[in-house]
Structures are given as structure tokens and as C-alpha cells.
Design an enzyme around this catalytic site. Structure first.
Site, mmCIF file in Angstrom:
data_model
loop_
_atom_site.group_PDB
_atom_site.id
_atom_site.type_symbol
_atom_site.label_atom_id
_atom_site.label_comp_id
_atom_site.label_asym_id
_atom_site.label_seq_id
_atom_site.Cartn_x
_atom_site.Cartn_y
_atom_site.Cartn_z
ATOM 1 C CB SER A 265 -3.473 -4.395 -13.623
ATOM 2 O OG SER A 265 -3.779 -4.113 -12.278
ATOM 3 C CE1 TYR B 160 -1.298 0.291 -15.047
ATOM 4 C CE2 TYR B 160 -2.996 -0.314 -13.418
ATOM 5 C CZ TYR B 160 -1.381 -0.613 -13.888
ATOM 6 O OH TYR B 160 -1.277 -2.008 -12.748
#
Length: 249
Positions: free
Chosen positions: A140, A153
Site C-alpha cells: 500500500s 495498518y
């Protein structure tokens, strides 16, 4: 991708599902994996309708015995493993750092980090003796920058970036390449959960993208196909951002 054998974890929705169809259209043989048996079997049937060979194998990447069996069953079924896409992941519980719990940390890291580590371990176990193979980890843009309210995260995706580079260096002389893709805001169910499903949340995410729009899963899938193809033979240990310029600023 004709005759390539491709394994995709987290294949039942979003980026994983789109990637499975993209490989199928290029005539690859596919093993799609995830935790929901009914959804996985339905996906495999849809892929076979496109004229490709496709199997669903149920597995939870948090458990080594299941990952080992997933890889071994893929090789038993198709004879080898050419491409692996490690897409299984979770956003975990979004919220301020001071509200984060050990339970959320464990749940997020077990899927996003341990899952990638175990997948790499057993995929490389097959690919290194073969002398060829391509692995693409789904990271990501959060693997390169911070993001308020998503510390756990973000930390997990930084770890995926580190695993990718380290594995690539270990495998470089063997003919096996290991890369990552780093999507920015992409229209998926995960984005809906991340933003609380609100239009204001989506508008905020869109405002972070210089291109002025959210990405779509097909754009990510095509980047994965490129990295896994013979068009990228000298690319390894890299993280390719598909983010509309988000990391450029």
C-alpha cells in the site's frame, strides 16, 4: 501468461478477484485462495467459464500448515508454481493510536505480515529449486508514509515492504523475482470500511490523489500482471505505486 501457473491469496474480492480475472484472460492456470469456501468455489467456476483451468483451495494465511498445504496442492495439481500474488490482507481497526489494542495489532499483523512471510517462505521453497518464478506482494502507499488513525495498518504495510526487499535480495541470483505493488485509494469494500462508507470519507481520500480520482481494481491488476510478466525481467525488490501521484508530493 499462456500456461503460467498462478496462485493468488485473498482472491475472493477486490484486487485479488480482479487480478484472477486478468490472469485468466491471459490464459494462465489459476489457484485462487481465501477463507470462504462457497465464494471461492463460485469464483473458480467463473474463471473456468473463461476457458482457463482454475481451482479454489481454502486456506488461512495466518496458519503455516494451511499455507504449506496450499502451495503443495498447487504444485500437485499443476506441476509447478510460476507466479504468486500475496493479496490477503486487512485494514484492521481504524482509530487513534492511543485507542489501539494488542488484539487489533495481533489480528492485523498476523494477516498482513505473518501471512506474507509464510507465503513467501513456502512459495520460495518451490520456486528457488525451479530456478524461476515471480512473486508480487500487495502492499500500500501506507507502506511508505504515515497516515493518522491507521498506525497499526501503516506499520504492517511498512513490514511488507521490508519483507519484499529482503526476499528479493535472497532470491535474486536464483532467477526468482520478488516485488510489491502499492495501491493508493482504490474503490473496494476495504476502502468503504476504511472511510466508514461515507461520501465525505471518500471525498477526503480523493482529495489526497493528485489525479483527482480514486483508482480501480483493474488498474491494480494490470500492474501486477506487468511485474509478473517477461516484460519486467530486470525488476526485483521494488514497490510499484499505483496511486495517481499520491506519493509524488
Amino acid at each position: 501468461m499462456t500456461s503460467q501457473v498462478v496462485l493468488i491469496t485473498g482472491a475472493l474480492a477486490g484486487i485479488g478477484r480482479a487480478t484472477a480475472f486478468a490472469f485468466a484472460r491471459d490464459h494462465a492456470s489459476l489457484v485462487v485462495s481465501g477463507r470462504n469456501k462457497d465464494t471461492g468455489q463460485a469464483l473458480a467456476a467463473e474463471l473456468r467459464d473463461l476457458g482457463t483451468q482454475a481451482e479454489f483451495i481454502q486456506a488461512d494465511v495466518r496458519h503455516e500448515d494451511e499455507v504449506r498445504a496450499l502451495v503443495d496442492q498447487t504444485v500437485t495439481r499443476f506441476g509447478r508454481l510460476d507466479v504468486a500474488v500475496n493479496n490477503a490482507g486487512t485494514e484492521g481497526r481504524i482509530g487513534p493510536l492511543v485507542e489501539q489494542t494488542i488484539e487489533n495489532y495481533t489480528a492485523t499483523f498476523d494477516t498482513n505480515v505473518l501471512g506474507v512471510l509464510l507465503s513467501l517462505k513456502h512459495q520460495l521453497r518451490i520456486m528457488l529449486p525451479q530456478g524461476h518464478g515471480n512473486i508480487v506482494n500487495v502492499s500500500s502507499v501506507a507502506g511508505s508514509v504515515g497516515f493518522p488513525g491507521a498506525a497499526v495498518y501503516v506499520a504492517s504495510k511498512h513490514a511488507v515492504e521490508g519483507l519484499t526487499r529482503s526476499a528479493a535480495l535472497e532470491a535474486a541470483k536464483s532467477g526468482v523475482r520478488v516485488n510489491a505493488i502499492a495501491p493508493g485509494p482504490i474503490v473496494t469494500a476495504m476502502l468503504d470500511r476504511f472511510t466508514g462508507g461515507s461520501e465525505a470519507g471518500k471525498s477526503f481520500m480523493t482529495s489526497l490523489v493528485p489525479a483527482g480520482r480514486l483508482g480501480n481494481v483493474e488498474e491494480v491488476a494490470q500492474a501486477i500482471l506487468f511485474l509478473a510478466s517477461d516484460k519486467a525481467p530486470f525488476i526485483t525488490g521494488q514497490s510499484l505505486a499505483i496511486d495517481g501521484g499520491t506519493l509524488a508530493g
